[in-house]
Design an enzyme around this catalytic site. Structure first.
Site, PDB file in Angstrom:
ATOM      1  N   SER A  70     -20.542 -50.753  65.816  1.00 64.83           N
ATOM      2  CA  SER A  70     -21.865 -51.319  65.533  1.00 64.83           C
ATOM      3  C   SER A  70     -22.959 -50.643  66.335  1.00 64.83           C
ATOM      4  O   SER A  70     -22.720 -50.074  67.409  1.00 64.83           O
ATOM      5  CB  SER A  70     -21.881 -52.813  65.847  1.00 64.83           C
ATOM      6  OG  SER A  70     -20.867 -53.491  65.154  1.00 64.83           O
TER       7      SER A  70
HETATM    8  N1  SAH Z   1     -16.077 -54.411  67.225  1.00 64.51           N
HETATM    9  C1  SAH Z   1     -15.875 -53.064  66.776  1.00 64.51           C
HETATM   10  C2  SAH Z   1     -16.538 -52.754  65.455  1.00 64.51           C
HETATM   11  C3  SAH Z   1     -15.725 -53.311  64.383  1.00 64.51           C
HETATM   12  S1  SAH Z   1     -15.891 -52.698  62.747  1.00 64.51           S
HETATM   13  C4  SAH Z   1     -16.322 -52.049  67.803  1.00 64.51           C
HETATM   14  O1  SAH Z   1     -16.879 -52.429  68.839  1.00 64.51           O
HETATM   15  O2  SAH Z   1     -16.099 -50.849  67.567  1.00 64.51           O
HETATM   16  C5  SAH Z   1     -14.922 -53.987  62.009  1.00 64.51           C
HETATM   17  C6  SAH Z   1     -13.457 -53.917  62.258  1.00 64.51           C
HETATM   18  O3  SAH Z   1     -12.867 -55.088  61.695  1.00 64.51           O
HETATM   19  C7  SAH Z   1     -12.783 -52.729  61.579  1.00 64.51           C
HETATM   20  O4  SAH Z   1     -12.107 -51.972  62.525  1.00 64.51           O
HETATM   21  C8  SAH Z   1     -11.828 -53.382  60.578  1.00 64.51           C
HETATM   22  O5  SAH Z   1     -10.617 -52.675  60.411  1.00 64.51           O
HETATM   23  C9  SAH Z   1     -11.592 -54.738  61.216  1.00 64.51           C
HETATM   24  N2  SAH Z   1     -11.128 -55.790  60.280  1.00 64.51           N
HETATM   25  C10 SAH Z   1     -11.461 -55.984  58.985  1.00 64.51           C
HETATM   26  N3  SAH Z   1     -10.808 -57.058  58.484  1.00 64.51           N
HETATM   27  C11 SAH Z   1     -10.039 -57.548  59.496  1.00 64.51           C
HETATM   28  C12 SAH Z   1      -9.128 -58.648  59.611  1.00 64.51           C
HETATM   29  N4  SAH Z   1      -8.834 -59.462  58.578  1.00 64.51           N
HETATM   30  N5  SAH Z   1      -8.525 -58.860  60.799  1.00 64.51           N
HETATM   31  C13 SAH Z   1      -8.769 -58.045  61.865  1.00 64.51           C
HETATM   32  N6  SAH Z   1      -9.615 -56.998  61.816  1.00 64.51           N
HETATM   33  C14 SAH Z   1     -10.253 -56.750  60.649  1.00 64.51           C
END
Ligand code: SAH
Length: 217
Positions: A70
């Site tokens: 993000s």
């Molecule tokens: N917090 C992260 C950014 C996350 S992007 C950072 O600091 O880099 C969102 C993430 O959520 C992605 O990596 C994606 O794979 C994950 N995601 C999507 N659906 C999910 C689920 N059901 N359970 C766990 N993770 C999930």
């Protein structure tokens, strides 16, 4: 003396200082503890090497597998909205690069974090370990299930967007607990959910754009 210090200050520290001023304070992030952590967290170490030059840019960046880290402002505002005092047990859904978990680490007692994509879960947990974030516990799994073994949580932060507030996660939140998440499909809003004795309160903060929270089949 100042000159010597300036020369010794690593480049990334200059960049985080600048980022805090021009991207965070200017947009109203006021929690000093959050600002200090954003200044001290090496965001460049959580992204692919070829993007390190632009690590502190005012936007999201690709981290592989079609996912993104993000924008710094979004990480800061979500962290501020959690109203952390230091003693909290926090659950993060969507570890991604591990950067948001690293930002939470000095502000909480323990951060549990769940990532669905195995390769991201692996590299984030290695990175967090290598950098010494020992109070972050990471696992690969489906965030919709939460982490019942460690529930209830004081705070929950979701960094991928579900279409609706996930019920299981509300159930894993303590009374008076706070959950910060983006909700929606095409139009998404960042919301704050507060758990009360009679149910939940929902407050809309700003429009946002996150990757979807995926339901594994
Ligand atoms: N917090 C992260 C950014 C996350 S992007 C950072 O600091 O880099 C969102 C993430 O959520 C992605 O990596 C994606 O794979 C994950 N995601 C999507 N659906 C999910 C689920 N059901 N359970 C766990 N993770 C999930």
């Amino acid at each position: 003396m100042n000159t010597v210090q300036d020369e010794e200050t690593p480049q990334w520290k200059k960049e985080t200082k600048n980022m805090v001023k021009s991207q965070l304070i200017s947009r109203g992030i006021a929690d000093q503890k959050v600002l200090r952590v954003m200044e001290n967290t090496p965001r460049h170490l959580f992204i692919p090497e070829n993007l390190r030059k632009v690590a502190y840019r005012d936007g999201p960046l690709p981290i592989g597998e079609g996912q993104t880290i993000s924008q710094p402002y979004i990480v800061a505002i979500m962290t501020e909205l959690l109203k952390l005092e230091g003693h909290e047990k926090v659950l993060e859904i969507g570890t991604g690069s591990g950067y948001q978990a690293a930002v939470l680490s000095p502000l909480v007692d323990t951060c549990y974090t769940i990532e669905l994509v195995p390769s991201l879960a692996k590299s984030a947990s290695e990175c967090l370990k290598q950098l010494g974030y020992t109070n972050v516990i990471a696992k690969c799994g489906d965030g919709y299930q939460g982490w019942p073994e460690h529930a209830p949580f004081d705070r929950i932060i979701i960094t991928a967007a579900p279409e609706e507030i996930p019920k299981t996660l509300v159930e894993q939140l303590k009374p008076d607990g706070i959950m910060v998440l983006p909700v929606g499909r095409f139009y998404q809003e960042l919301i704050v959910v507060t758990k009360t004795r009679n149910g939940i309160n929902r407050e809309s903060i700003i429009p946002v754009r996150f990757v979807p929270m995926v339901r594994p089949d």
